[in-house]
Motif scaffolding. Structure first.
Motif, PDB file in Angstrom:
ATOM      1  N   SER A  24      39.498  -1.098  66.427  1.00 44.41           N
ATOM      2  CA  SER A  24      38.564  -0.423  67.130  1.00 44.41           C
ATOM      3  C   SER A  24      39.180   0.135  68.485  1.00 44.41           C
ATOM      4  N   ASP A  29      38.551   7.055  68.334  1.00 45.86           N
ATOM      5  CA  ASP A  29      37.391   7.325  67.821  1.00 45.86           C
ATOM      6  C   ASP A  29      37.152   8.828  68.575  1.00 45.86           C
ATOM      7  N   ASP A  66      34.011   8.797  54.541  1.00 48.57           N
ATOM      8  CA  ASP A  66      33.641   7.120  54.243  1.00 48.57           C
ATOM      9  C   ASP A  66      34.259   6.493  55.625  1.00 48.57           C
ATOM     10  N   GLN A  67      35.580   7.080  56.154  1.00 46.92           N
ATOM     11  CA  GLN A  67      36.438   6.367  57.231  1.00 46.92           C
ATOM     12  C   GLN A  67      35.919   7.025  58.573  1.00 46.92           C
ATOM     13  N   ARG A  70      32.796   6.152  60.622  1.00 48.76           N
ATOM     14  CA  ARG A  70      32.801   4.800  61.023  1.00 48.76           C
ATOM     15  C   ARG A  70      33.417   4.642  62.574  1.00 48.76           C
ATOM     16  N   ASN A  71      34.511   5.507  62.731  1.00 51.43           N
ATOM     17  CA  ASN A  71      34.947   5.633  63.919  1.00 51.43           C
ATOM     18  C   ASN A  71      34.273   6.583  64.756  1.00 51.43           C
ATOM     19  N   ARG A  74      30.493   4.620  66.140  1.00 48.04           N
ATOM     20  CA  ARG A  74      30.330   3.193  66.091  1.00 48.04           C
ATOM     21  C   ARG A  74      28.608   2.799  66.597  1.00 48.04           C
ATOM     22  N   ALA A  79      26.923   6.621  61.482  1.00 46.81           N
ATOM     23  CA  ALA A  79      28.422   6.124  60.972  1.00 46.81           C
ATOM     24  C   ALA A  79      28.009   5.758  59.402  1.00 46.81           C
ATOM     25  N   PHE A  80      26.634   5.642  58.803  1.00 45.50           N
ATOM     26  CA  PHE A  80      26.868   5.489  57.400  1.00 45.50           C
ATOM     27  C   PHE A  80      25.903   6.609  56.686  1.00 45.50           C
ATOM     28  N   ASP A  83      27.751   7.899  53.381  1.00 45.05           N
ATOM     29  CA  ASP A  83      28.199   6.979  52.649  1.00 45.05           C
ATOM     30  C   ASP A  83      28.018   7.322  51.125  1.00 45.05           C
ATOM     31  N   HIS A 116      31.784  -0.359  51.054  1.00 46.21           N
ATOM     32  CA  HIS A 116      30.988  -0.393  52.145  1.00 46.21           C
ATOM     33  C   HIS A 116      29.405  -0.057  51.733  1.00 46.21           C
ATOM     34  N   ARG A 160      24.711  -4.136  60.124  1.00 50.85           N
ATOM     35  CA  ARG A 160      24.385  -3.078  60.492  1.00 50.85           C
ATOM     36  C   ARG A 160      22.950  -2.927  60.946  1.00 50.85           C
TER      37      ARG A 160
END
Length: 190
Positions: A24, A29, A66-67, A70-71, A74, A79-80, A83, A116, A160
């Motif tokens: 993190s 980010d 996907d990655q 998330r950065n 946050r 973030a999702f 997905d 995830h 989440r």
């Protein structure tokens, strides 16, 4: 200006590298937001689907969908947001053995969308894929098992809930108070 999938891979694999993938880091980010926000938006809009027709292009597509969110987002529901796109792409990639054309540790990014997912079926598949397609010393198998346990126990990821505006049950709150995911990981590792 459009970003190529090779630029995504150069940044994530060469510049950030394994030591930075799961930290993190607000500075990282912000770098991802400033460099790749438009790329993520293009992927979400279906404008990068052409990347998914070769192993390296698919790898970059999965990193972006996907990655990177998330950065970039946050503690934010975005973030999702991609997905499901990443999971569908990862399923296609596995069916075509694209992951087998990529060396470890980068190969894990073909499998992380399963980890995830809040679907127990996808969690089960993810654990099997980590067992079959990654070397035994890869630490992500432990993480895949921990994610699966959380979904088995709660049917979703309680950590989440806040970002997604979901109310937590009393058992989820107790779990989070006890250490949440770290608690699950420690219990499985011992």
């Amino acid at each position: 200006m459009a970003v190529s999938f090779e630029e995504v891979l150069s940044f994530w694999i060469d510049d950030v590298g394994p030591d930075g993938w799961y930290k993190s880091d607000p500075e990282l980010d912000e770098t991802i937001r400033s460099r790749f926000m438009d790329t993520w938006l293009d992927a979400a809009a279906g404008k990068l689907d052409h990347w998914a027709f070769c192993p390296r292009g698919m790898l970059a597509f999965l990193i972006v969908t996907d990655q990177f969110p998330r950065n970039m987002f946050r503690d934010d529901p975005r973030a999702f947001f991609t997905d499901a796109i990443a999971l569908e792409a990862a399923s296609r990639a596995i069916a075509r053995d694209f992951d087998q054309e990529v060396n470890e540790p980068e190969r894990q990014f073909f499998l992380l969308p399963f980890m995830h997912s809040e679907s127990l079926t996808m969690q089960e598949r993810g654990v099997r894929l980590f067992m079959m397609r990654m070397s035994p010393e890869n630490q992500n198998l432990l993480h895949a098992r921990a994610h699966r346990k959380v979904i088995r126990d709660f049917g979703r990821f309680p950590y989440r809930n806040s970002a997604l505006g979901r109310s937590s049950t009393s058992s989820e709150l107790a779990y989070l108070d006890a250490g949440g995911y770290r608690h699950t990981l420690t219990a499985l590792a011992s």
